[in-house]
Design an enzyme around this catalytic site. Structure first.
Site, PDB file in Angstrom:
ATOM      1  N   GLN A 111      21.393  -8.825 -40.219  1.00  0.00           N
ATOM      2  CA  GLN A 111      20.237  -7.927 -40.184  1.00  0.00           C
ATOM      3  C   GLN A 111      20.524  -6.592 -40.852  1.00  0.00           C
ATOM      4  O   GLN A 111      19.651  -5.720 -40.906  1.00  0.00           O
ATOM      5  CB  GLN A 111      19.820  -7.693 -38.725  1.00  0.00           C
ATOM      6  N   HIS A 175      20.887  -6.001 -34.697  1.00  0.00           N
ATOM      7  CA  HIS A 175      20.285  -4.956 -33.861  1.00  0.00           C
ATOM      8  C   HIS A 175      20.692  -3.537 -34.253  1.00  0.00           C
ATOM      9  O   HIS A 175      21.016  -2.722 -33.400  1.00  0.00           O
ATOM     10  CB  HIS A 175      20.615  -5.191 -32.391  1.00  0.00           C
ATOM     11  N   GLU A 267       8.573  -6.028 -26.371  1.00  0.00           N
ATOM     12  CA  GLU A 267       7.996  -4.920 -25.601  1.00  0.00           C
ATOM     13  C   GLU A 267       7.257  -3.917 -26.473  1.00  0.00           C
ATOM     14  O   GLU A 267       7.672  -3.634 -27.595  1.00  0.00           O
ATOM     15  CB  GLU A 267       9.117  -4.151 -24.862  1.00  0.00           C
ATOM     16  N   TYR A 277      14.330   2.652 -20.145  1.00  0.00           N
ATOM     17  CA  TYR A 277      13.484   1.458 -20.274  1.00  0.00           C
ATOM     18  C   TYR A 277      14.170   0.193 -19.776  1.00  0.00           C
ATOM     19  O   TYR A 277      13.640  -0.901 -19.914  1.00  0.00           O
ATOM     20  CB  TYR A 277      12.954   1.361 -21.716  1.00  0.00           C
ATOM     21  N   TYR A 288      19.562 -15.557 -24.404  1.00  0.00           N
ATOM     22  CA  TYR A 288      19.383 -16.750 -25.231  1.00  0.00           C
ATOM     23  C   TYR A 288      20.111 -17.967 -24.665  1.00  0.00           C
ATOM     24  O   TYR A 288      19.700 -19.097 -24.896  1.00  0.00           O
ATOM     25  CB  TYR A 288      19.876 -16.482 -26.662  1.00  0.00           C
TER      26      TYR A 288
END
Ligand SMILES: [Ca+2]
Length: 395
Positions: A111, A175, A267, A277, A288
């Site tokens: 990513q 991430h 979310e 949060y 997962y």
């Protein structure tokens, strides 16, 4: 860097896209789930709709190799990042793209790579752009944010200066999040993902899994909520986030955030000063590997999301629409969806939000923003990701 040939669209009609200029360059685009190259090369569309079955006219303007972010400049041109480390300046309406030199080396894997790009709110005066990317360093990899002066005539970034880094650097290529936005307070806001390491989202010695608020030079504002808790904590505005790939302010100055959940539990949050949060302690999704994560309602001390998605949409990006070209949508939020292949319209009402509509875009949507005339612009994910303008249908 290599100059990549572009597939350009020859637009049949001369559309006066830039006649009005309210100049609100909302930004949007981001990544999480692994990029899957689209199998069929998507040719540029010379006429007709680029997307079937959506209730607005769509026009593809150009294609990019794994585009990640798009941002309009005050003159109506835009910047597009490609994950491999290429920054392009795109002029409209033709979609001609020119590579901008001076991007630092990026850690292009998974990513990671070149990420977001956002102009300074006073870009017209100072020419500053801010961009995020994954970089190598001691211990692994992490996101960095740099600012530089864009010399568009020379096609170059000048005076590149790194002003923020994720700490610590860790293994893996997931991430990063590393979305950037400027607030109405003039502050620089950075979403910092948990790098798939979970616990750092609750650890105030790391800025991973956090929302960071900085002055525009990267220094820490004295009025941040954890300013007295040490150098890293002082950057933090909110914590307990997983992979926050979209942040956007609305017209009232509220900051909204969208993030990928694990297995389930994407979310949409309203960000509160100093708010926690709850990730990875709570999530409406689960791990997962099947291990459960307690849901939000088991731990009311953590702020719960206003919307959760299961099955997931894999949100990539977020913007709040301030234009009037789609008058019924003024003040709504829009999120791009990767696995969902959607553009999601979200109605904001005070401190609440609800999903109002979901458009089937037929491709993974990597980014969404607003053009100077109030058109919506999206960019697709993948090896032939198209830049597409969305506007109301005539008549
Ligand atoms: Ca759960």
């Amino acid at each position: 860097m290599h100059l990549r040939p572009l597939t350009l669209t020859a637009l049949a009609s001369s559309m006066l896209w830039l006649s009005a200029c309210d100049g609100n360059a909302t930004n949007g685009a981001a990544s999480d789930a692994p990029t899957q190259a689209q199998t069929a090369s998507a040719p540029a569309v010379a006429a007709g709709d680029a997307i079937e079955g959506v209730p607005f006219a769509s026009t593809a303007v150009a294609t990019f190799n794994e585009p990640w972010a798009l941002a309009f400049l005050p003159d109506g041109s835009l910047l597009v990042t490609e994950k491999s480390g290429v920054l392009k300046h795109v002029t409209l309406p033709g979609g001609e793209a020119h590579e901008i030199s001076g991007v630092p080396e990026v850690a292009y894997a998974g990513q990671g790579g070149l990420g977001d790009v956002v102009p300074h709110p006073q870009f017209a005066q100072n020419g500053l752009v801010y961009f995020s990317y994954a970089e190598d360093g001691d211990g692994g990899r992490g996101a960095a944010v740099a600012r530089a002066r864009l010399d568009a005539d020379a096609g170059a970034l000048q005076d590149v200066e790194v002003i923020w880094r994720q700490v610590p650097k860790v293994s893996g290529n997931g991430h990063y999040a590393h979305r950037i936005a400027f607030g109405p307070d003039g502050m620089l806001w950075i979403s910092s993902g948990d790098r798939q390491k979970f616990d750092p989202a609750q650890d105030m010695t790391s800025n991973m899994g956090k929302l960071v608020r900085l002055n525009d030079d990267g220094s820490v504002p004295a009025d941040n909520p954890f300013a007295d808790q040490g150098e890293v904590a002082a950057q933090v505005w909110a914590l307990g986030l997983r992979n926050p790939l979209g942040i956007a302010f609305d017209g009232d100055g509220k900051l909204w955030e969208i993030e990928m959940g694990p297995a389930g539990g994407d979310e949409f949050n309203l960000i509160e000063r100093g708010g926690n949060y709850g990730y990875p302690i709570v999530s409406n999704g689960d791990h997962y590997d099947g291990r459960p994560i307690p849901d939000h309602d088991t731990r009311p001390e953590f702020i719960k999301p206003l919307i959760t998605w299961t099955p997931v949409i894999s949100p990539s990006s977020l913007m709040v629409y301030s234009g009037t070209l789609f008058p019924e949508w003024t003040g709504n939020a829009f999120a791009g969806g990767l696995s969902g292949q959607t553009l999601v319209r979200i109605e904001l009402d005070g401190d609440t939000a609800r999903e109002a509509e979901r458009f089937a875009m037929g491709a993974r949507i990597r980014g969404v923003t607003q053009g100077p005339d109030g058109a919506l612009w999206v960019i697709e994910d993948g090896a032939d990701g198209r830049l597409i303008r969305l506007a109301p249908r005539e008549g």
